[in-house]
Design a protein around this motif. Sequence first.
Motif, PDB file in Angstrom:
ATOM      1  N   PHE A   1       0.782  -1.233   0.000  1.00  0.00           N
ATOM      2  CA  PHE A   1       0.000   0.000   0.000  1.00  0.00           C
ATOM      3  C   PHE A   1       0.815   1.286   0.000  1.00  0.00           C
ATOM      4  O   PHE A   1       0.255   2.355  -0.249  1.00  0.00           O
ATOM      5  N   ALA A   2       2.106   1.218   0.275  1.00  0.00           N
ATOM      6  CA  ALA A   2       2.891   2.449   0.431  1.00  0.00           C
ATOM      7  C   ALA A   2       2.869   3.317  -0.821  1.00  0.00           C
ATOM      8  O   ALA A   2       2.871   4.556  -0.731  1.00  0.00           O
ATOM      9  N   ALA A   3       2.807   2.696  -1.988  1.00  0.00           N
ATOM     10  CA  ALA A   3       2.895   3.464  -3.234  1.00  0.00           C
ATOM     11  C   ALA A   3       1.621   4.225  -3.564  1.00  0.00           C
ATOM     12  O   ALA A   3       1.636   5.094  -4.446  1.00  0.00           O
ATOM     13  N   ARG A   4       0.510   3.932  -2.913  1.00  0.00           N
ATOM     14  CA  ARG A   4      -0.748   4.570  -3.292  1.00  0.00           C
ATOM     15  C   ARG A   4      -1.369   5.404  -2.173  1.00  0.00           C
ATOM     16  O   ARG A   4      -2.543   5.746  -2.224  1.00  0.00           O
ATOM     17  N   LEU A   5      -0.591   5.761  -1.166  1.00  0.00           N
ATOM     18  CA  LEU A   5      -1.134   6.529  -0.053  1.00  0.00           C
ATOM     19  C   LEU A   5      -1.406   7.965  -0.461  1.00  0.00           C
ATOM     20  O   LEU A   5      -0.569   8.632  -1.061  1.00  0.00           O
ATOM     21  N   SER A   6      -2.592   8.449  -0.143  1.00  0.00           N
ATOM     22  CA  SER A   6      -2.934   9.848  -0.404  1.00  0.00           C
ATOM     23  C   SER A   6      -3.994  10.281   0.603  1.00  0.00           C
ATOM     24  O   SER A   6      -4.767   9.461   1.090  1.00  0.00           O
ATOM     25  N   ARG A   7      -3.998  11.562   0.915  1.00  0.00           N
ATOM     26  CA  ARG A   7      -4.956  12.096   1.872  1.00  0.00           C
ATOM     27  C   ARG A   7      -5.552  13.386   1.311  1.00  0.00           C
ATOM     28  O   ARG A   7      -4.935  14.070   0.503  1.00  0.00           O
ATOM     29  N   ASN A   8      -6.728  13.714   1.774  1.00  0.00           N
ATOM     30  CA  ASN A   8      -7.393  14.926   1.345  1.00  0.00           C
ATOM     31  C   ASN A   8      -7.016  16.077   2.271  1.00  0.00           C
ATOM     32  O   ASN A   8      -7.240  16.012   3.483  1.00  0.00           O
ATOM     33  N   GLY A   9      -6.451  17.124   1.701  1.00  0.00           N
ATOM     34  CA  GLY A   9      -5.968  18.238   2.506  1.00  0.00           C
ATOM     35  C   GLY A   9      -7.069  18.946   3.272  1.00  0.00           C
ATOM     36  O   GLY A   9      -6.859  19.397   4.405  1.00  0.00           O
ATOM     37  N   ALA A  10      -8.250  19.058   2.679  1.00  0.00           N
ATOM     38  CA  ALA A  10      -9.348  19.745   3.351  1.00  0.00           C
ATOM     39  C   ALA A  10      -9.796  18.973   4.588  1.00  0.00           C
ATOM     40  O   ALA A  10     -10.099  19.569   5.634  1.00  0.00           O
ATOM     41  N   VAL A  11      -9.830  17.638   4.483  1.00  0.00           N
ATOM     42  CA  VAL A  11     -10.234  16.822   5.622  1.00  0.00           C
ATOM     43  C   VAL A  11      -9.174  16.881   6.717  1.00  0.00           C
ATOM     44  O   VAL A  11      -9.492  16.991   7.913  1.00  0.00           O
ATOM     45  N   ASP A  12      -7.909  16.811   6.339  1.00  0.00           N
ATOM     46  CA  ASP A  12      -6.841  16.927   7.333  1.00  0.00           C
ATOM     47  C   ASP A  12      -6.912  18.273   8.060  1.00  0.00           C
ATOM     48  O   ASP A  12      -6.749  18.351   9.281  1.00  0.00           O
ATOM     49  N   PHE A  13      -7.148  19.330   7.308  1.00  0.00           N
ATOM     50  CA  PHE A  13      -7.285  20.655   7.906  1.00  0.00           C
ATOM     51  C   PHE A  13      -8.428  20.670   8.910  1.00  0.00           C
ATOM     52  O   PHE A  13      -8.306  21.190  10.030  1.00  0.00           O
ATOM     53  N   ALA A  14      -9.559  20.093   8.530  1.00  0.00           N
ATOM     54  CA  ALA A  14     -10.731  20.068   9.411  1.00  0.00           C
ATOM     55  C   ALA A  14     -10.447  19.278  10.680  1.00  0.00           C
ATOM     56  O   ALA A  14     -10.808  19.708  11.789  1.00  0.00           O
ATOM     57  N   LEU A  15      -9.815  18.132  10.549  1.00  0.00           N
ATOM     58  CA  LEU A  15      -9.500  17.314  11.725  1.00  0.00           C
ATOM     59  C   LEU A  15      -8.594  18.071  12.687  1.00  0.00           C
ATOM     60  O   LEU A  15      -8.772  18.006  13.908  1.00  0.00           O
ATOM     61  N   GLN A  16      -7.621  18.790  12.150  1.00  0.00           N
ATOM     62  CA  GLN A  16      -6.713  19.569  13.001  1.00  0.00           C
ATOM     63  C   GLN A  16      -7.459  20.697  13.703  1.00  0.00           C
ATOM     64  O   GLN A  16      -7.257  20.946  14.895  1.00  0.00           O
ATOM     65  N   ARG A  17      -8.349  21.364  12.978  1.00  0.00           N
ATOM     66  CA  ARG A  17      -9.109  22.454  13.584  1.00  0.00           C
ATOM     67  C   ARG A  17     -10.072  21.924  14.640  1.00  0.00           C
ATOM     68  O   ARG A  17     -10.223  22.529  15.711  1.00  0.00           O
ATOM     69  N   PHE A  18     -10.716  20.807  14.355  1.00  0.00           N
ATOM     70  CA  PHE A  18     -11.626  20.219  15.337  1.00  0.00           C
ATOM     71  C   PHE A  18     -10.870  19.850  16.605  1.00  0.00           C
ATOM     72  O   PHE A  18     -11.357  20.039  17.718  1.00  0.00           O
ATOM     73  N   ALA A  19      -9.662  19.285  16.459  1.00  0.00           N
ATOM     74  CA  ALA A  19      -8.871  18.878  17.624  1.00  0.00           C
ATOM     75  C   ALA A  19      -8.426  20.087  18.440  1.00  0.00           C
ATOM     76  O   ALA A  19      -8.505  20.093  19.673  1.00  0.00           O
ATOM     77  N   SER A  20      -7.974  21.128  17.775  1.00  0.00           N
ATOM     78  CA  SER A  20      -7.474  22.296  18.503  1.00  0.00           C
ATOM     79  C   SER A  20      -8.589  23.075  19.169  1.00  0.00           C
ATOM     80  O   SER A  20      -8.401  23.712  20.201  1.00  0.00           O
ATOM     81  N   ALA A  21      -9.788  22.985  18.595  1.00  0.00           N
ATOM     82  CA  ALA A  21     -10.931  23.706  19.163  1.00  0.00           C
ATOM     83  C   ALA A  21     -11.651  22.905  20.234  1.00  0.00           C
ATOM     84  O   ALA A  21     -12.591  23.394  20.846  1.00  0.00           O
ATOM     85  N   GLN A  22     -11.213  21.650  20.465  1.00  0.00           N
ATOM     86  CA  GLN A  22     -11.824  20.793  21.478  1.00  0.00           C
ATOM     87  C   GLN A  22     -13.343  20.671  21.297  1.00  0.00           C
ATOM     88  O   GLN A  22     -14.106  20.640  22.257  1.00  0.00           O
ATOM     89  N   GLY A  23     -13.767  20.632  20.014  1.00  0.00           N
ATOM     90  CA  GLY A  23     -15.175  20.352  19.741  1.00  0.00           C
ATOM     91  C   GLY A  23     -16.086  21.558  19.711  1.00  0.00           C
ATOM     92  O   GLY A  23     -17.278  21.410  19.468  1.00  0.00           O
ATOM     93  N   VAL A  24     -15.560  22.770  19.926  1.00  0.00           N
ATOM     94  CA  VAL A  24     -16.451  23.929  19.936  1.00  0.00           C
ATOM     95  C   VAL A  24     -16.546  24.586  18.560  1.00  0.00           C
ATOM     96  O   VAL A  24     -17.370  25.458  18.344  1.00  0.00           O
ATOM     97  N   ALA A  25     -15.689  24.180  17.633  1.00  0.00           N
ATOM     98  CA  ALA A  25     -15.733  24.785  16.305  1.00  0.00           C
ATOM     99  C   ALA A  25     -17.013  24.368  15.578  1.00  0.00           C
ATOM    100  O   ALA A  25     -17.426  23.220  15.632  1.00  0.00           O
ATOM    101  N   ALA A  26     -17.646  25.320  14.930  1.00  0.00           N
ATOM    102  CA  ALA A  26     -18.852  25.029  14.166  1.00  0.00           C
ATOM    103  C   ALA A  26     -18.463  24.415  12.832  1.00  0.00           C
ATOM    104  O   ALA A  26     -17.519  24.861  12.176  1.00  0.00           O
ATOM    105  N   VAL A  27     -19.211  23.401  12.423  1.00  0.00           N
ATOM    106  CA  VAL A  27     -18.923  22.724  11.164  1.00  0.00           C
ATOM    107  C   VAL A  27     -18.997  23.714  10.000  1.00  0.00           C
ATOM    108  O   VAL A  27     -18.170  23.679   9.085  1.00  0.00           O
ATOM    109  N   ARG A  28     -19.968  24.607  10.043  1.00  0.00           N
ATOM    110  CA  ARG A  28     -20.117  25.555   8.936  1.00  0.00           C
ATOM    111  C   ARG A  28     -18.895  26.470   8.818  1.00  0.00           C
ATOM    112  O   ARG A  28     -18.503  26.854   7.704  1.00  0.00           O
ATOM    113  N   ASP A  29     -18.263  26.810   9.952  1.00  0.00           N
ATOM    114  CA  ASP A  29     -17.078  27.674   9.907  1.00  0.00           C
ATOM    115  C   ASP A  29     -15.883  26.931   9.326  1.00  0.00           C
ATOM    116  O   ASP A  29     -15.108  27.502   8.544  1.00  0.00           O
ATOM    117  N   ILE A  30     -15.732  25.667   9.701  1.00  0.00           N
ATOM    118  CA  ILE A  30     -14.632  24.871   9.156  1.00  0.00           C
ATOM    119  C   ILE A  30     -14.848  24.656   7.661  1.00  0.00           C
ATOM    120  O   ILE A  30     -13.912  24.746   6.862  1.00  0.00           O
TER     121      ILE A  30
END
Length: 270
Positions: free
Chosen positions: A150-179
């Motif tokens: 699987f190493a040759a085909r790994l890819s991630r979506n930047g928008a989802v990674d950004f959202a996960l990081q923002r959700f983690a840093s906001a401890q769940g208070v970030a609004a989905v619409r804002d992200i």
Amino acid sequence: MVYLDRSPAAPLKGWIRTIWYSRSAGAPHRRERVLPNGCVQIVINLDRDFIWQCSETARTGRLAGALIMGVRSAYEIVDSADMVEVAGVVFEPGGFASFARDAADIFSNRSVALEEVWGPRAKMLRQQMLEVPRACAKLCALESFLLENFAARLSRNGAVDFALQRFASAQGVAAVRDIAAATGWSERHFSQLFREQVGVSPKVWLRIQRFQRAVGQLHSGSEVRWAELAVECGYYDQAHFANEFRAFSGIDATTYSARRGLWVNHVAIE
């Protein structure tokens, strides 16, 4: 009991949280309640070629010996007999899709035979792990297999990674619409993309992470002040906390505290 786990090396790191191996003589209880943690997992039974399907009171059937366990939005029941010798993979949120070539939400709240997704390679992996005697060698065989296939085909979506990081840093208070707005997508399109990559919608994801913060505090064994715990974990009030805790776990928080064991997300069923 033997238990080993480790984070894989690059390039798997970032897609896989941990690979693990466990061997034990068996538990004094027959079944365990496993709480949702927001991660897709692979579980491989090395003691026999099937895994029991269970209700809270009985075995209800047999599943394949190697399973993909999609993200859960509620607890599941496992048979302690399946824990004699078992190994597995815990994927990072958003990390599983590259290993399935399919949307993660197809697997949500389901246990799917690994062979249905990986074909004959699933049996090959299990056989390789059975052929080596030592626990550390089994982990090496598992990691090598993942790298080679699987190493040759790994890819991630930047928008989802950004959202996960923002959700983690906001401890769940970030609004989905804002992200969503910050990613440049509409809320509807962002939610669909997030669900396909992570396995659940952003709102359900935030609920699971809030629940996990509460479980972590309860598992620590420190003195509990319920109203304070509810607010610290992001709930509106104690009643909201109690309702959400039961919705995800099937038990109340007091029962969890009384029955907590070695693993934070496993609770013995008496």
